[in-house]
Write a protein that holds these residues in place. Structure first.
Motif, PDB file in Angstrom:
ATOM      1  N   VAL A 135      11.037  -8.353   3.202  1.00  0.00           N
ATOM      2  CA  VAL A 135      10.118  -7.338   2.651  1.00  0.00           C
ATOM      3  C   VAL A 135       9.866  -7.645   1.188  1.00  0.00           C
ATOM      4  CG1 VAL A 135      10.877  -5.568   4.277  1.00  0.00           C
ATOM      5  CG2 VAL A 135      11.992  -5.741   2.051  1.00  0.00           C
ATOM      6  N   MET A 136       8.655  -7.306   0.733  1.00  0.00           N
ATOM      7  CA  MET A 136       8.298  -7.512  -0.671  1.00  0.00           C
ATOM      8  C   MET A 136       7.526  -6.299  -1.173  1.00  0.00           C
ATOM      9  SD  MET A 136       6.363 -10.748  -2.514  1.00  0.00           S
ATOM     10  CE  MET A 136       4.839 -10.525  -1.608  1.00  0.00           C
ATOM     11  N   GLY A 154       6.566  -7.689  -6.555  1.00  0.00           N
ATOM     12  CA  GLY A 154       6.989  -9.036  -6.208  1.00  0.00           C
ATOM     13  C   GLY A 154       8.456  -9.168  -5.905  1.00  0.00           C
ATOM     14  N   GLN A 155       9.180  -8.088  -5.864  1.00  0.00           N
ATOM     15  CA  GLN A 155      10.604  -8.135  -5.556  1.00  0.00           C
ATOM     16  C   GLN A 155      10.797  -8.169  -4.040  1.00  0.00           C
ATOM     17  OE1 GLN A 155      13.033  -5.843  -8.849  1.00  0.00           O
ATOM     18  NE2 GLN A 155      11.528  -4.483  -7.947  1.00  0.00           N
ATOM     19  N   THR A 156      11.794  -8.971  -3.591  1.00  0.00           N
ATOM     20  CA  THR A 156      11.982  -9.167  -2.152  1.00  0.00           C
ATOM     21  C   THR A 156      13.405  -8.835  -1.734  1.00  0.00           C
ATOM     22  OG1 THR A 156      12.611 -11.494  -2.412  1.00  0.00           O
ATOM     23  CG2 THR A 156      10.257 -11.008  -2.096  1.00  0.00           C
ATOM     24  N   ALA A 157      13.545  -8.627  -0.433  1.00  0.00           N
ATOM     25  CA  ALA A 157      14.853  -8.420   0.184  1.00  0.00           C
ATOM     26  C   ALA A 157      14.751  -8.870   1.631  1.00  0.00           C
ATOM     27  CB  ALA A 157      15.273  -6.958   0.098  1.00  0.00           C
ATOM     28  N   THR A 158      15.862  -9.324   2.218  1.00  0.00           N
ATOM     29  CA  THR A 158      15.850  -9.806   3.598  1.00  0.00           C
ATOM     30  C   THR A 158      16.947  -9.140   4.406  1.00  0.00           C
ATOM     31  OG1 THR A 158      17.314 -11.655   3.045  1.00  0.00           O
ATOM     32  CG2 THR A 158      14.929 -12.061   2.953  1.00  0.00           C
ATOM     33  N   LYS A 159      16.754  -9.202   5.720  1.00  0.00           N
ATOM     34  CA  LYS A 159      17.738  -8.691   6.678  1.00  0.00           C
ATOM     35  C   LYS A 159      17.737  -9.638   7.878  1.00  0.00           C
ATOM     36  CE  LYS A 159      20.236  -5.694   9.152  1.00  0.00           C
ATOM     37  NZ  LYS A 159      21.601  -5.296   8.836  1.00  0.00           N
ATOM     38  N   LYS A 209      14.860  -2.951  -6.661  1.00  0.00           N
ATOM     39  CA  LYS A 209      14.550  -3.836  -5.543  1.00  0.00           C
ATOM     40  C   LYS A 209      14.456  -3.036  -4.249  1.00  0.00           C
ATOM     41  CE  LYS A 209      16.245  -7.817  -4.961  1.00  0.00           C
ATOM     42  NZ  LYS A 209      17.125  -9.008  -4.731  1.00  0.00           N
ATOM     43  N   PRO A 210      13.615  -3.508  -3.326  1.00  0.00           N
ATOM     44  CA  PRO A 210      13.545  -2.835  -2.029  1.00  0.00           C
ATOM     45  C   PRO A 210      14.773  -3.150  -1.183  1.00  0.00           C
ATOM     46  CG  PRO A 210      12.152  -4.774  -2.023  1.00  0.00           C
ATOM     47  CD  PRO A 210      12.686  -4.635  -3.433  1.00  0.00           C
ATOM     48  N   GLU A 211      14.932  -2.457  -0.112  1.00  0.00           N
ATOM     49  CA  GLU A 211      16.005  -2.705   0.844  1.00  0.00           C
ATOM     50  C   GLU A 211      15.373  -2.981   2.195  1.00  0.00           C
ATOM     51  OE1 GLU A 211      19.767  -0.435   3.008  1.00  0.00           O
ATOM     52  OE2 GLU A 211      18.900   0.372   1.148  1.00  0.00           O
ATOM     53  N   ALA A 212      15.746  -4.145   2.799  1.00  0.00           N
ATOM     54  CA  ALA A 212      15.199  -4.525   4.103  1.00  0.00           C
ATOM     55  C   ALA A 212      16.138  -4.068   5.210  1.00  0.00           C
ATOM     56  CB  ALA A 212      14.996  -6.033   4.173  1.00  0.00           C
ATOM     57  N   ASN A 213      15.559  -3.518   6.242  1.00  0.00           N
ATOM     58  CA  ASN A 213      16.337  -3.081   7.400  1.00  0.00           C
ATOM     59  C   ASN A 213      15.375  -2.869   8.561  1.00  0.00           C
ATOM     60  OD1 ASN A 213      18.508  -2.400   8.932  1.00  0.00           O
ATOM     61  ND2 ASN A 213      19.069  -0.575   7.745  1.00  0.00           N
ATOM     62  N   LEU A 225      12.706   2.545  -3.452  1.00  0.00           N
ATOM     63  CA  LEU A 225      12.805   3.774  -4.238  1.00  0.00           C
ATOM     64  C   LEU A 225      11.711   3.891  -5.288  1.00  0.00           C
ATOM     65  CD1 LEU A 225      16.660   4.076  -4.777  1.00  0.00           C
ATOM     66  CD2 LEU A 225      15.213   5.314  -3.150  1.00  0.00           C
ATOM     67  N   ASP A 226      11.176   2.785  -5.733  1.00  0.00           N
ATOM     68  CA  ASP A 226      10.138   2.891  -6.762  1.00  0.00           C
ATOM     69  C   ASP A 226       8.857   2.173  -6.334  1.00  0.00           C
ATOM     70  OD1 ASP A 226      10.926   0.276  -6.970  1.00  0.00           O
ATOM     71  OD2 ASP A 226      11.046   0.263  -9.167  1.00  0.00           O
ATOM     72  N   GLY A 227       8.567   2.240  -5.061  1.00  0.00           N
ATOM     73  CA  GLY A 227       7.331   1.643  -4.559  1.00  0.00           C
ATOM     74  C   GLY A 227       6.661   2.547  -3.565  1.00  0.00           C
ATOM     75  N   SER A 228       5.418   2.234  -3.287  1.00  0.00           N
ATOM     76  CA  SER A 228       4.667   3.038  -2.336  1.00  0.00           C
ATOM     77  C   SER A 228       4.285   2.253  -1.100  1.00  0.00           C
ATOM     78  CB  SER A 228       3.396   3.590  -2.999  1.00  0.00           C
ATOM     79  OG  SER A 228       2.580   2.527  -3.470  1.00  0.00           O
ATOM     80  N   GLN A 229       4.388   0.904  -1.148  1.00  0.00           N
ATOM     81  CA  GLN A 229       4.069   0.119   0.025  1.00  0.00           C
ATOM     82  C   GLN A 229       4.859  -1.195  -0.010  1.00  0.00           C
ATOM     83  OE1 GLN A 229      -0.182  -0.334  -0.605  1.00  0.00           O
ATOM     84  NE2 GLN A 229       0.112  -2.464  -1.233  1.00  0.00           N
ATOM     85  N   LEU A 230       5.201  -1.688   1.185  1.00  0.00           N
ATOM     86  CA  LEU A 230       5.909  -2.949   1.343  1.00  0.00           C
ATOM     87  C   LEU A 230       5.087  -3.888   2.223  1.00  0.00           C
ATOM     88  CD1 LEU A 230       9.534  -1.635   2.034  1.00  0.00           C
ATOM     89  CD2 LEU A 230       8.761  -2.790  -0.045  1.00  0.00           C
TER      90      LEU A 230
END
Length: 735
Positions: A671-672, A676-681, A609-613, A633-638
């Protein structure tokens, strides 16, 4: 073992009853020095900055002085050098093989054992032939067999033969080392070096590594022994016979060309070929080569005579050819000179006729050229009799292996082929429309120029053949790169179709011809247009995978084909679209246009999953928000979604927002990633009024003036009031 090389002031100082003194010889010019080295090689001890040290009899002194050579007594200098050499040659390490103190040179026994092993390793193209016995073996001592290694096609009828002998003079360490290394190179590289391959298919190389094994054993103990070990001659001093004065053709025919005194270094023996070592060599050579020269000194051998005889000696960095017993050119002078200067091109030695200040007799060239008409060359290797291993490995060996290989190429007709053009370089240009082009440089000028030039003619043609040695019916003409055949060095292009490849490979043979019609030696080139076994890896962390090509040689192009994308790098990182298997096609193409591909699987075990900050920077009521602190860590764009108090205000990574008025505001970043994985801050931004206005200090009024006093008080009151209102309205406090 702890080793101290005896170096006993040369064999004629410590072993001999004759105590000949040592002199420093200095010269007026280089040629005077070279001729002295040739004629007085037996007396040579060492090179000095301003001359050479020679151990000379009274007769030798008179002969040199008559030629204008300055001699200075140098016994003390030589004794000092010997002491220093003894100290330098002390070895504290345990040496398990080689001549003590010189591990790079095999002993006599090790040489024989090493060659025996080569014959077992390469039985199809080697023979180990016993041609005779050493003096000690014949006369009841330990002694040795004289053995010749034959390398090459065993089924040839009357093949061109290169005969090489080494260590005829025992103290010359590097000579047998070089010939043993040459044999190893021929055998070990026969399947990978195309020139060696055709040489061994069409020619034979015969090598006598230890021509004087009895004397060599004396020298291996650190003595400057030159002769064999015939104990019937000067047994209590300088024992033996000089084998290179004992050959029967021309034996004892030149006044001063050898010595009749048994304790002298050039003692010729009681008769021609009296020594079993020389008798064995002569018998072998006469069976190997026919006599093609007439009986008179001026009779030339036929220009197309097959065969070449090399005698490898040391030292003085010379390449020498006949005559050495007559001060005039040999009847085959043109061919011998071109041969010598072509060989000297590789080792950068001085090439010249072997006549010195005085003539010599009973030498190996007397047999080879004088009697039989076979081309003969003497090598004088290096800079010392006990040549250091560092110099041998770094300079002497690589330079002279090239020279020996060239000799093996021209043995079919050494007088002629060395007068023709040489192939200097071969390189692949590339592939155009299914045709492969190869550029070849051919020249008539590849020879040593240290002692005069050879006549060089313009190049006329270059022929080439595919997968077969050139013959009348299988050659093609190369085209001149500049369109004109008008120079002594030319570049040409050879072209062939990819359909000429056999399993992606081809061997090309090239041969140049000059405008006189003289052809040079053939040079071969292996071209491998095939591709290696393809290898590639995909290493994944989450959905981010690192791809690496396992084929990293030059001249390749890469293509990695994904479902909706492609890459051309040798190594790169890409994000996979899904969990589980992700198929990728890896394609490799070389400069010949040959293409091959494999499919690899990028296995994704998990999605991360991504990390939002985010960060914000505010001034008054305006804030700049930046999602750059977010990561995947395993993506190239958000993708981004910003909300303030539940209202979507931006989908950019960075944006600016004016809050206008005081209050507490809820800010959220969502962020997504591409999976399709998301995270919020979330965060809050608070703006409040500043209830403590700043104090502004104004100039004090003049209190003695009531008017000024009243006006000043009013002005101060108005100023403070306005400033306070402004601050209360615009001041921001961020909590």
């Amino acid at each position: 073992m702890l080793f101290v090389a005896p170096l006993l002031l040369a064999s004629t100082l410590s072993l001999a009853g004759v105590q000949d003194p040592v002199y420093l010889a200095t010269f007026d010019n280089e040629q005077q020095e070279i001729k002295t080295r040739i004629s007085f090689h037996h007396a040579l001890l060492s090179d000095e900055r301003n001359g050479i040290l020679l151990q000379l009899s009274n007769q030798d002194v008179l002969r040199l002085q008559s030629k204008g050579i300055k001699l200075t007594p140098a016994d003390a200098l030589w004794h000092s050098k010997v002491k220093k050499m003894q100290e330098q040659h002390v070895s504290q390490s345990v040496q398990t093989s080689g001549i003590p103190g010189f591990a790079c040179y095999a002993t006599v026994e090790e040489t024989l054992a090493s060659v025996e092993q080569l014959t077992q390793q390469y039985p199809d193209i080697t023979q180990w032939v016993d041609i005779g016995d050493s003096w000690q073996k014949i006369n009841g001592g330990s002694g040795y067999d004289l053995k010749v290694l034959k390398i090459g096609n065993k089924n040839l009828d009357n093949p061109p033969v290169l005969f090489i002998q080494s260590a005829l003079h025992a103290r010359e360490y590097a000579t047998a080392g070089l010939t043993l290394d040459f044999a190893k190179m021929l055998l070990n590289d026969a399947k990978t070096n195309p020139d060696i391959a055709w040489i061994l298919e069409r020619h034979q190389i015969h090598i006598l590594f230890q021509s004087n094994p009895d004397g060599r054993k004396i020298a291996e103990a650190g003595y400057l022994q030159r002769k064999n070990h015939n104990e019937n001659h000067c047994p209590s001093g300088n024992v033996g016979v000089d084998l290179n004065r004992n050959y029967s053709f021309g034996w004892n025919t030149v006044e001063g060309g050898s010595s009749g005194q048994a304790c002298q270094a050039t003692y010729r023996g009681k008769s021609g070929a009296s020594e079993p070592e020389v008798a064995a060599i002569e018998d072998y050579i006469r069976k190997l080569y026919p006599d093609v020269r007439g009986t008179n000194d001026d009779d030339a051998a036929p220009s197309d005579t097959q065969g070449l005889y090399l005698d490898i000696h040391s030292y003085s960095r010379l390449i020498l050819w006949p005559w050495g017993n007559i001060d005039k050119p040999a009847p085959n002078q043109a061919g011998l000179e071109s041969l010598g200067k072509k060989l000297a091109y590789f080792n950068n030695y001085l090439p010249q006729q072997s006549i010195g200040l005085y003539a010599t007799d009973g030498t190996s060239d007397s047999l080879a050229y004088g009697e039989l008409g076979i081309a003969h060359i003497t090598f004088e290797l290096g800079t010392d009799f006990f040549q250091s291993c560092d110099y041998y490995q770094e300079t002497l060996k690589p330079d002279n292996l090239k020279a020996l290989l060239y000799a093996a190429k021209v043995v079919e007709a050494p007088y002629l082929l060395t007068q023709g053009p040489d192939i200097e370089s071969i390189e692949v240009v590339g592939s155009v429309g299914g045709n492969i082009e190869v550029k070849v440089s051919v020249t008539e000028e590849r020879f040593s120029k240290l002692n005069g030039d050879l006549v060089a003619d313009n190049i006329a043609t270059v022929k080439y053949s595919l997968n077969e040695y050139p013959s009348a019916g299988n050659t093609r003409l190369a085209t001149f790169l500049d369109g004109n055949a008008d120079a002594k060095t030319e570049n040409v292009i050879a072209t062939f179709n990819q359909s000429d490849l056999i399993d992606g490979k081809i061997t090309l043979y090239f041969q140049g011809k000059d405008i006189t019609g003289q052809v040079g030696p053939v040079s071969a080139f292996n071209l491998d247009a095939s591709l290696p076994t393809l290898r590639a890896t995909a290493t994944c962390e989450g959905a981010k995978c690192e791809f690496k090509a396992g084929n990293k040689f030059g001249g390749y192009s890469y293509l990695w084909q994904f479902a909706d994308n492609s890459y051309n790098e040798e190594q790169f990182t890409a994000v996979m679209p899904q969990l589980g298997e992700n198929k990728v096609t890896y394609q490799l193409t070389n400069k010949f246009g040959t293409t091959q591909s494999i499919e690899i699987n990028a296995q994704v075990q998990e999605l991360i999953k991504p990390e939002a900050n985010f960060s914000e920077a505010c001034e008054i009521y305006v804030c700049n928000f930046d999602a750059g602190l977010s990561s995947d860590l395993d993506g190239s764009q958000l993708t981004y979604e910003w909300t303030i108090d539940a209202d979507v205000v931006s989908e950019l990574g960075k944006f600016e927002h004016d809050f206008i008025q005081d209050g507490t505001y809820a800010v959220e970043l969502k962020v997504m990633d591409e999976h399709g994985q998301t995270a919020t801050k979330q965060s809050e931004v608070v703006f409040t009024a500043n209830t403590t206005p700043p104090v502004v200090v104004a100039p004090k009024p003049d209190v003695t003036d009531p008017e000024a006093k009243n006006s000043g008080g009013l002005l101060n009151f108005l100023t403070l009031t306005l400033l306070g209102l402004f601050v209360l309205r615009r001041k921001k406090l961020k909590l």
